[in-house]
Design a protein around this motif. Structure first.
Motif, mmCIF file in Angstrom:
data_model
loop_
_atom_site.group_PDB
_atom_site.id
_atom_site.type_symbol
_atom_site.label_atom_id
_atom_site.label_comp_id
_atom_site.label_asym_id
_atom_site.label_seq_id
_atom_site.Cartn_x
_atom_site.Cartn_y
_atom_site.Cartn_z
ATOM 1 N N UNK A 1 -14.129 -12.104 -15.832
ATOM 2 C CA UNK A 1 -13.944 -12.606 -17.211
ATOM 3 C C UNK A 1 -14.940 -13.704 -17.552
ATOM 4 N N UNK A 2 -15.491 -14.378 -16.515
ATOM 5 C CA UNK A 2 -16.478 -15.441 -16.797
ATOM 6 C C UNK A 2 -17.859 -14.871 -17.106
ATOM 7 N N UNK A 3 -18.101 -13.622 -16.708
ATOM 8 C CA UNK A 3 -19.474 -13.097 -16.751
ATOM 9 C C UNK A 3 -19.967 -12.814 -18.172
ATOM 10 N N UNK A 4 -21.212 -13.245 -18.452
ATOM 11 C CA UNK A 4 -21.887 -12.864 -19.700
ATOM 12 C C UNK A 4 -22.632 -11.551 -19.501
ATOM 13 N N UNK A 5 -23.061 -11.317 -18.256
ATOM 14 C CA UNK A 5 -23.816 -10.101 -17.940
ATOM 15 C C UNK A 5 -23.301 -9.565 -16.606
ATOM 16 N N UNK A 6 -23.104 -8.229 -16.540
ATOM 17 C CA UNK A 6 -22.768 -7.606 -15.248
ATOM 18 C C UNK A 6 -23.925 -6.685 -14.880
ATOM 19 N N UNK A 7 -24.409 -6.832 -13.664
ATOM 20 C CA UNK A 7 -25.498 -5.976 -13.190
ATOM 21 C C UNK A 7 -24.888 -4.831 -12.384
ATOM 22 N N UNK A 8 -25.190 -3.610 -12.805
ATOM 23 C CA UNK A 8 -24.590 -2.435 -12.151
ATOM 24 C C UNK A 8 -25.683 -1.599 -11.492
ATOM 25 N N UNK A 9 -25.653 -1.501 -10.152
ATOM 26 C CA UNK A 9 -26.696 -0.727 -9.477
ATOM 27 C C UNK A 9 -26.430 0.776 -9.553
ATOM 28 N N UNK A 10 -27.490 1.545 -9.800
ATOM 29 C CA UNK A 10 -27.417 3.011 -9.662
ATOM 30 C C UNK A 10 -28.093 3.350 -8.355
ATOM 31 N N UNK A 11 -27.294 3.884 -7.407
ATOM 32 C CA UNK A 11 -27.867 4.103 -6.076
ATOM 33 C C UNK A 11 -28.314 5.541 -5.846
ATOM 34 N N UNK A 12 -28.364 6.324 -6.941
ATOM 35 C CA UNK A 12 -28.916 7.670 -6.795
ATOM 36 C C UNK A 12 -27.840 8.725 -6.699
ATOM 37 N N UNK A 13 -28.334 9.953 -6.543
ATOM 38 C CA UNK A 13 -27.456 11.117 -6.541
ATOM 39 C C UNK A 13 -26.363 10.987 -5.486
#
Ligand SMILES: C[S@@+](CC[C@H](N)C(=O)[O-])C[C@H]1O[C@@H](n2cnc3c(N)ncnc32)[C@H](O)[C@@H]1O
Length: 251
Positions: A27-39
């Motif tokens: 809830x504190x986050x302004x930005x969430x970084x989401x990794x795409x690790x591939x197929x």
């Protein structure tokens, strides 16, 4: 003002693994970084997105990024080091370009950030290279805890220790004097190399609707595990499994 980075352990696939501390952090986050690790890892990105939809503020931005693959050939430590350097550059760029000076960004780490995950090492590298930010770590339920709970097991025998290791290391043998080993990151070949009178407590997709649990004397269940692993991987396109090997101990 400094940027703040939150490294949040999110458990291993069951949204109920999320702690109250992790929910507060989301809830504190302004930005969430989401990794795409591939197929084959889309499912893991989906779990992260679902958690965000449930818990982050409406104003929070989602920034997805592709994670490069580690070079498979060559010396293991050298390739990991080169890969971490590449990841550090990528993460530093994300923090510089996507996170305002007084904003809070979050990386969601599968399980717990202290166990077979490089996010903390990468953030250390970026700080050592001069980028300034504060960071906080929120612990999560790891696959080791989830495995023990699923099999209703204490991991250690009374007064004994446990070794946590990888399939790669297990393949070189269980060290003398070790009577309980938790194995992670097995590509599917290490269990069949184990010699000796062990009991095995195996779990795949622990905490998710696809969870599979098998246990018994290693000689009795080895084939069943190999078959279940093969079939599940084929059906789902990916698999993550963890197991405890335990010498029978009278308590
Ligand atoms: C890169 S490590 C990440 C470990 C994670 N940080 C943790 O705390 O469990 C990935 C390994 O964790 C284990 N793992 C992660 N999620 C799992 C799950 N849902 N069921 C079984 N094993 C899992 C597997 O051994 C997998 O190869």
């Amino acid at each position: 003002m400094k940027r703040t980075v939150l490294v949040i352990g999110i458990g291993v696939g069951n949204p109920d693994h999320l702690t109250l501390q992790a929910i507060d952090a989301l809830r504190r986050a302004d930005v969430i970084f989401i990794p795409n690790k591939g197929r084959g890892k889309d499912e893991l990105a989906r779990v992260r997105r679902d958690l965000c939809e449930r818990f982050v503020r409406a104003s929070c931005r989602m920034v997805e990024f592709d994670v490069p693959r580690r070079e498979a050939a060559g010396d293991y430590c050298a390739t990991v080091d080169a890969w971490h350097e590449q990841l550090s550059g990528l993460h530093a760029r994300l923090l510089r370009t996507e996170l305002g000076e007084n904003e809070c960004g979050a990386f969601l780490v599968w399980g717990d950030p202290s166990l077979y995950d490089s996010t903390l090492r990468i953030l250390d590298r970026i700080q050592a290279a001069g980028l300034k930010f504060d960071f906080e770590v929120v612990p999560g339920i790891s696959s080791v805890q989830a495995l023990a709970a699923a099999h209703k097991l204490p991991l250690n025998a009374i007064g004994h220790s446990i070794l946590i290791t990888t399939g790669r290391r297990l393949a070189t043998g269980v060290p003398d004097g070790v009577d309980a080993v938790v194995v992670m990151l097995d590509d599917g070949n290490a269990l069949s190399t184990v010699k000796g009178d062990f009991e095995v407590f195996w779990g795949a997709y622990i905490g998710t609707p696809q969870e599979i649990l098998i246990s018994g004397k290693i000689s009795d269940v080895m084939e069943t595990i190999a078959r279940a692993r093969y079939d599940a991987r084929k059906a789902n396109g990916w698999i993550m499994d963890t197991y405890l090997l335990r010498r029978p101990v009278r308590e």
